[in-house]
Design a protein around this motif. Structure first.
Motif, mmCIF file in Angstrom:
data_model
loop_
_atom_site.group_PDB
_atom_site.id
_atom_site.type_symbol
_atom_site.label_atom_id
_atom_site.label_comp_id
_atom_site.label_asym_id
_atom_site.label_seq_id
_atom_site.Cartn_x
_atom_site.Cartn_y
_atom_site.Cartn_z
ATOM 1 N N LYS A 65 0.796 -1.328 -0.092
ATOM 2 C CA LYS A 65 0.043 0.094 0.030
ATOM 3 C C LYS A 65 0.815 1.304 -0.047
ATOM 4 O O LYS A 65 0.400 2.473 -0.240
ATOM 5 N N ASN A 95 -3.389 -1.473 5.764
ATOM 6 C CA ASN A 95 -1.962 -1.014 5.433
ATOM 7 C C ASN A 95 -2.171 0.161 4.716
ATOM 8 O O ASN A 95 -1.061 1.033 4.800
ATOM 9 N N GLY A 198 -4.614 -11.027 -5.101
ATOM 10 C CA GLY A 198 -6.047 -10.789 -4.172
ATOM 11 C C GLY A 198 -6.582 -9.577 -4.564
ATOM 12 O O GLY A 198 -5.908 -8.608 -5.259
ATOM 13 N N LEU A 199 -7.922 -9.298 -4.313
ATOM 14 C CA LEU A 199 -8.413 -8.075 -4.345
ATOM 15 C C LEU A 199 -9.104 -7.313 -3.191
ATOM 16 O O LEU A 199 -9.745 -8.154 -2.396
ATOM 17 N N GLY A 200 -8.517 -6.209 -2.948
ATOM 18 C CA GLY A 200 -8.970 -5.540 -1.908
ATOM 19 C C GLY A 200 -9.985 -4.456 -2.378
ATOM 20 O O GLY A 200 -10.860 -4.404 -2.937
ATOM 21 N N THR A 201 -9.039 -3.072 -2.561
ATOM 22 C CA THR A 201 -9.580 -2.122 -3.591
ATOM 23 C C THR A 201 -9.427 -2.436 -5.131
ATOM 24 O O THR A 201 -10.129 -1.995 -5.759
ATOM 25 N N GLY A 203 -6.658 -2.221 -6.775
ATOM 26 C CA GLY A 203 -5.881 -1.553 -7.224
ATOM 27 C C GLY A 203 -4.500 -2.120 -7.958
ATOM 28 O O GLY A 203 -4.120 -2.018 -8.913
ATOM 29 N N THR A 204 -4.149 -3.198 -7.196
ATOM 30 C CA THR A 204 -2.895 -4.005 -7.451
ATOM 31 C C THR A 204 -3.195 -4.823 -8.959
ATOM 32 O O THR A 204 -2.539 -4.672 -9.831
ATOM 33 N N GLU A 234 -7.585 -11.201 5.448
ATOM 34 C CA GLU A 234 -7.611 -9.446 5.996
ATOM 35 C C GLU A 234 -6.802 -9.256 4.684
ATOM 36 O O GLU A 234 -5.809 -9.292 4.133
ATOM 37 N N GLY A 235 -7.287 -7.774 4.242
ATOM 38 C CA GLY A 235 -7.021 -7.243 3.180
ATOM 39 C C GLY A 235 -7.935 -7.629 1.776
ATOM 40 O O GLY A 235 -7.945 -6.901 0.973
ATOM 41 N N LEU A 236 -8.470 -9.013 1.707
ATOM 42 C CA LEU A 236 -9.211 -9.319 0.532
ATOM 43 C C LEU A 236 -10.774 -9.151 0.556
ATOM 44 O O LEU A 236 -11.174 -9.399 1.984
ATOM 45 N N SER A 282 -2.847 -12.976 3.395
ATOM 46 C CA SER A 282 -3.356 -12.701 2.102
ATOM 47 C C SER A 282 -2.178 -13.113 1.305
ATOM 48 O O SER A 282 -2.407 -13.571 -0.210
ATOM 49 N N PRO A 311 1.267 -9.005 -0.346
ATOM 50 C CA PRO A 311 1.275 -7.543 0.023
ATOM 51 C C PRO A 311 1.940 -7.382 1.436
ATOM 52 O O PRO A 311 2.315 -6.200 1.539
ATOM 53 N N ASP A 312 2.212 -8.027 2.389
ATOM 54 C CA ASP A 312 2.688 -7.776 3.626
ATOM 55 C C ASP A 312 3.408 -9.048 4.218
ATOM 56 O O ASP A 312 3.337 -10.066 3.929
ATOM 57 N N TYR A 317 -0.164 -9.843 12.116
ATOM 58 C CA TYR A 317 -1.083 -11.161 12.464
ATOM 59 C C TYR A 317 -0.477 -12.001 13.502
ATOM 60 O O TYR A 317 -0.985 -13.149 13.388
HETATM 61 N N1 PMP Z 1 -3.527 -8.020 0.970
HETATM 62 C C1 PMP Z 1 -3.138 -6.993 2.143
HETATM 63 C C2 PMP Z 1 -2.847 -7.619 3.433
HETATM 64 C C3 PMP Z 1 -3.907 -5.755 1.769
HETATM 65 O O1 PMP Z 1 -3.836 -4.721 2.877
HETATM 66 C C4 PMP Z 1 -4.438 -5.381 0.618
HETATM 67 C C5 PMP Z 1 -4.944 -4.009 0.518
HETATM 68 N N2 PMP Z 1 -6.189 -3.695 1.046
HETATM 69 C C6 PMP Z 1 -4.552 -6.229 -0.325
HETATM 70 C C7 PMP Z 1 -4.166 -7.733 -0.167
HETATM 71 C C8 PMP Z 1 -5.248 -5.984 -1.544
HETATM 72 O O2 PMP Z 1 -4.636 -4.975 -2.146
HETATM 73 P P1 PMP Z 1 -5.541 -3.989 -3.143
HETATM 74 O O3 PMP Z 1 -6.398 -2.889 -2.387
HETATM 75 O O4 PMP Z 1 -4.514 -3.367 -4.311
HETATM 76 O O5 PMP Z 1 -6.387 -4.865 -4.238
#
Ligand code: PMP
Length: 326
Positions: A65, A95, A198-201, A203-204, A234-236, A282, A311-312, A317
């Motif tokens: 992020k 993140n 993975g999909l959160g926002t 953006g990746t 978490e994050g997805l 994630s 991602p991290d 965690y």
């Molecule tokens: N994994 C983690 C731990 C994240 O913090 C995020 C961001 N929310 C993602 C995956 C997904 O990334 P993105 O928002 O680019 O889809």
């Protein structure tokens, strides 16, 4: 002679620091992450199939992020929307919040983050350590409650805030279009055949996917999704049941790989114990999907390079008992 040296010395030290800087700034450290391989976990695959991951925890704020946060802020500066008289605001406890906090601290900007009161104490402490002003919302209303509060605060005081809005801001995915995607193409010497994230926002995937497709339209883009709305990844997001991010366009995708939380946990344990990589949940989910894809390719006798993204790392965690449960 002595006079000249003593006269020159104060003059040199009085120069602005920026002209004399040798070390890197936080901005300089974002991106250009290495690709890691998995010699043990991929030992069963034929040599013609490679699986590698972008090590995004090596960014200075500890996650992928940092890329969108830095780009969102830089582009807002360019448009004149972000400057020292304005406060950055958004709703995120994850993140992205940490990344905004880091970038704003380094620039001396004020920042307010709105998050549910039940966000973990470690998260809140990291944000406070960077000097963030936290607004805590009703835990029963979850992250939607935080979004509502941000919108109210911005509507009441539009001059005061820059609303970064990571779910709708195209500068989120563009960070990956102008960064992650180019890096992957160069690091694989154009050999990448699959990108899995993975999909959160989103953006990746949106940014990296679009860039890789611009180089080679045959590259397969596969999204990792939690297998149910109630998951621990978490994050997805489970896109069918979640609020759909404005920047998400599923037409770009070739496929979606559902991953169970337990399988991601098991992969995290294996990554730690067999590869020495202590990464977030994630990331474990991303490798489950990447190995599944690589194994299917092997069954069909295909050749290729599967790239995913971690991602991290596991730092945030570690209080989860699954690490030592298996
Ligand atoms: N994994 C983690 C731990 C994240 O913090 C995020 C961001 N929310 C993602 C995956 C997904 O990334 P993105 O928002 O680019 O889809």
């Amino acid at each position: 002679m002595t006079m000249r040296v003593s006269a020159a010395w104060p003059q040199t030290t009085a120069r602005p620091l920026t002209q004399r800087r040798r070390g890197a700034t936080v901005d300089d450290l974002v991106g250009n992450t290495p690709l890691v391989a998995f010699p043990t976990l991929t030992a069963h695959l034929p040599r013609q199939i490679q699986v590698v991951a972008k090590a995004e925890w090596t960014n200075p704020g500890g996650s992928v992020k940092d890329r969108p946060a830095l780009n969102i802020i830089k582009q807002a500066e360019r448009r004149g929307e972000m400057h020292p008289g304005v406060t950055l605001i958004d709703s995120t406890s994850g993140n992205t919040g940490i990344a905004y906090a880091m970038v704003c601290a380094a620039r001396g900007y004020d920042i307010t983050l709105v998050l549910p009161e039940n966000a973990s104490p470690e998260r809140k402490q990291i944000l406070r350590a960077y000097g963030v002003d936290l607004v805590l919302t009703d835990p029963l209303e979850g992250s939607d409650g935080s979004i509502r509060v941000v919108r109210e605060m911005v509507a009441e005081n539009p001059e005061k805030y820059f609303y970064a809005d990571q779910y709708s801001n195209p500068d989120n995915w563009r960070a990956h279009y102008y960064g992650t995607g180019i890096e992957i193409w160069q690091q694989t010497q154009g050999q990448v055949t699959h990108f899995i994230a993975g999909l959160g926002t989103s953006g990746t995937m949106m940014g990296t996917g679009r860039r890789l497709r611009s180089y080679n339209s045959a590259i397969k883009l596969i999204a990792v999704q939690p297998d149910s709305p109630f998951h621990g990844l978490e994050g997805l997001k489970h896109m069918e049941t979640a609020i759909r991010p404005a920047i998400y366009n599923d037409d770009l995708l070739d496929g979606i790989e559902p991953v169970m939380t337990e399988d991601a946990h098991e992969m995290c344990r294996r990554l730690a114990r067999e590869e020495g990589l202590l990464v977030g949940v994630s990331a474990g989910a991303a490798l489950v999907a990447a190995l599944r894809t690589a194994e299917n390719m092997a069954d069909r006798g295909e050749v290729g390079t599967v790239v995913t993204l971690f991602p991290d790392n596991a730092a945030k965690y570690l209080s989860d008992p699954f690490w030592t449960a298996g």
